[in-house]
Design a protein around this motif. Structure first.
Motif, short mmCIF file in Angstrom:
data_model
loop_
_atom_site.label_atom_id
_atom_site.label_comp_id
_atom_site.label_asym_id
_atom_site.label_seq_id
_atom_site.Cartn_x
_atom_site.Cartn_y
_atom_site.Cartn_z
N HIS A 151 10.17 33.00 44.38
CA HIS A 151 10.74 32.22 45.48
C HIS A 151 11.17 30.85 44.97
CE1 HIS A 151 9.96 29.18 48.80
NE2 HIS A 151 11.09 29.76 49.12
N SER A 152 12.40 30.45 45.27
CA SER A 152 12.90 29.12 44.94
C SER A 152 12.75 28.85 43.43
CB SER A 152 12.18 28.08 45.80
OG SER A 152 12.80 26.82 45.70
N PHE A 153 11.96 27.85 43.06
CA PHE A 153 11.72 27.57 41.64
C PHE A 153 11.25 28.82 40.90
CE2 PHE A 153 8.99 26.18 38.13
CZ PHE A 153 9.74 25.19 37.52
N GLY A 154 10.35 29.58 41.53
CA GLY A 154 9.86 30.82 40.91
C GLY A 154 10.95 31.87 40.78
N GLY A 155 11.93 31.85 41.70
CA GLY A 155 13.06 32.77 41.60
C GLY A 155 13.95 32.44 40.41
N ILE A 156 14.13 31.15 40.16
CA ILE A 156 14.93 30.73 39.01
C ILE A 156 14.23 31.13 37.71
CG2 ILE A 156 15.93 28.74 37.83
CD1 ILE A 156 15.92 27.32 40.60
N VAL A 157 12.91 30.89 37.65
CA VAL A 157 12.13 31.29 36.48
C VAL A 157 12.26 32.79 36.27
CG1 VAL A 157 9.80 31.49 35.52
CG2 VAL A 157 10.50 29.38 36.67
N ILE A 214 14.15 35.07 45.79
CA ILE A 214 14.26 34.64 47.19
C ILE A 214 14.67 33.18 47.22
CG2 ILE A 214 13.06 34.44 49.39
CD1 ILE A 214 11.04 36.54 48.32
N ASP A 215 15.90 32.92 47.60
CA ASP A 215 16.43 31.55 47.68
C ASP A 215 16.21 30.79 46.38
OD1 ASP A 215 17.85 29.64 49.13
OD2 ASP A 215 16.05 28.54 49.64
N GLY A 216 16.40 31.48 45.28
CA GLY A 216 16.28 30.84 43.98
C GLY A 216 16.94 31.71 42.93
N LEU A 217 18.08 31.29 42.43
CA LEU A 217 18.81 32.06 41.42
C LEU A 217 19.01 31.23 40.16
CD1 LEU A 217 20.40 34.62 40.68
CD2 LEU A 217 22.42 33.56 41.71
N PHE A 218 19.50 30.01 40.31
CA PHE A 218 19.65 29.14 39.15
C PHE A 218 19.44 27.70 39.58
CE2 PHE A 218 23.91 30.19 40.73
CZ PHE A 218 24.40 28.94 41.06
N PRO A 219 19.08 26.83 38.65
CA PRO A 219 18.81 25.42 38.98
C PRO A 219 20.11 24.65 39.15
CG PRO A 219 18.62 25.75 36.64
CD PRO A 219 18.90 27.11 37.22
N LYS A 220 19.97 23.39 39.50
CA LYS A 220 21.13 22.51 39.52
C LYS A 220 21.73 22.48 38.12
CE LYS A 220 22.53 17.74 40.43
NZ LYS A 220 22.09 16.38 40.82
N GLU A 234 19.50 35.20 49.67
CA GLU A 234 19.83 33.81 49.96
C GLU A 234 19.30 33.41 51.33
OE1 GLU A 234 23.71 30.86 49.83
OE2 GLU A 234 23.97 32.93 50.48
N ALA A 235 18.65 32.27 51.40
CA ALA A 235 18.16 31.77 52.68
C ALA A 235 19.32 31.19 53.49
CB ALA A 235 17.09 30.70 52.46
N SER A 236 19.27 31.37 54.81
CA SER A 236 20.33 30.85 55.66
C SER A 236 20.33 29.33 55.70
CB SER A 236 20.21 31.42 57.07
OG SER A 236 18.96 31.05 57.65
N LYS A 237 19.17 28.73 55.42
CA LYS A 237 19.06 27.27 55.42
C LYS A 237 18.46 26.79 54.11
CE LYS A 237 18.59 26.95 60.46
NZ LYS A 237 17.76 26.49 61.59
N GLY A 238 18.95 27.34 53.00
CA GLY A 238 18.46 26.94 51.69
C GLY A 238 19.05 25.60 51.28
N PHE A 239 18.71 25.17 50.05
CA PHE A 239 19.16 23.86 49.59
C PHE A 239 20.66 23.79 49.39
CE2 PHE A 239 14.72 23.12 48.21
CZ PHE A 239 14.56 21.92 48.86
N VAL A 240 21.18 24.79 48.69
CA VAL A 240 22.62 24.80 48.40
C VAL A 240 23.16 26.20 48.66
CG1 VAL A 240 22.57 22.96 46.68
CG2 VAL A 240 22.15 25.30 45.96
N ASP A 241 24.46 26.26 48.89
CA ASP A 241 25.10 27.56 49.09
C ASP A 241 25.37 28.15 47.71
OD1 ASP A 241 26.42 29.75 49.97
OD2 ASP A 241 28.10 28.68 50.87
N LEU A 242 24.47 29.02 47.28
CA LEU A 242 24.53 29.53 45.92
C LEU A 242 25.52 30.67 45.73
CD1 LEU A 242 20.71 29.67 45.09
CD2 LEU A 242 22.34 27.96 44.32
#
Length: 276
Positions: A125-131, A149-155, A258-266
């Protein structure tokens, strides 16, 4: 329409989520994994070691964030949800444990080896999804599948800012560790969390589980147990070219939610990188 009806029927109240989470927690067993630098802790459920699913939580969260999901997942597997290094009840790496995702990849591989399995599946999830995404590229031969889950790649970083970013990260590292706040009650901490971008819109009651796992009592009140060093800026950023190389090396089935209200539109970024 049938799918939408199914989703409505699956909707749970906050009270139901908490009750189911408590019930699944009662069935979980603690797990301690000794790594070369220290100890990682978490929870596990299921006996099928040959089908092990490793669950990696988001930044400043802990393994209890997966309890609502664990109550809904298919049986017949072994689910291992860990507190990432410097989070929850896992040990701290110390001053060098900044929030660089690249620092976690060797830890995940060491965890897989300590779990004594040839391959793992990943839910992050999020950071863990990027990892999870990056690990599945680096160790594609050790992964069955990955769910992010709402985590694919970092900034993604601009390579032309490499020196600037490195200087800023280094200076912040030498300024000293972030000092965690003290909270008089768990309710005040929950309200504080609810005001942050990570938890905005989350019912206060749903912070209860993560606060329980991720705090300790002191004479002055509650403090969160995460390692202050994880809030240091990363010294190494990932560029678009870096992450394109990650995508090119993923050889196993990967699902991104992708979360509907995530940080960025990935999705537009991800689709563009995949198509190119």
């Amino acid at each position: 329409n049938e799918y939408k009806s199914y989703l409505r029927n699956m909707a749970l109240t906050v009270a139901q989520i908490l009750r189911q989470s408590r019930e699944i927690l009662a069935k979980c067993r603690p797990i301690t994994i000794n790594l070369h630098w220290g100890t990682v802790r978490g929870i596990q459920i299921g006996e099928n070691h040959a089908d092990t699913v490793l669950m990696l939580h988001g930044f400043l969260d802990n393994c209890y964030s997966f309890l609502p999901l664990l109550s809904e997942l298919a049986p017949g597997k072994r689910y291992v949800a860990i507190d990432l290094p410097g989070h929850g009840q896992s040990e701290h790496k110390g001053k060098t444990n900044n929030n660089s995702i690249l620092n976690i990849i060797p830890d995940v591989e060491e965890i897989r080896r300590e779990l004594n399995v040839d391959k793992i599946s990943l839910i992050g999830h999020s950071f863990g999804g990027i990892v999870s995404t990056i690990y599945s590229a680096v160790y594609s031969d050790k992964v069955n599948y990955t769910i992010g889950i709402d985590g694919l790649f970092p900034k993604l970083a601009d390579p032309s800012q490499f020196v600037k970013n490195l200087r800023e990260g280094s200076d912040k590292l030498h300024e000293g560790a972030y000092q965690p706040r003290t909270y008089a009650t768990s309710e005040i901490l929950a309200q504080t969390k609810a005001s942050t971008p990570w938890y905005k819109g989350l019912p206060l009651e749903l912070s209860e589980l993560m606060i329980e796992r991720g705090t300790k009592k002191t004479e002055k009140g509650l403090i969160q147990t995460y390692d202050p060093a994880v809030r240091h800026a990363s010294l190494m950023y990932i560029s678009r070219d870096h992450f394109k190389n990650v995508l090119e090396n993923i050889k196993t089935p990967t699902l991104f939610i992708e979360a509907s209200k995530g940080f960025v539109d990935l999705m537009p970024i991800a689709k563009g990188m995949i198509m190119n």
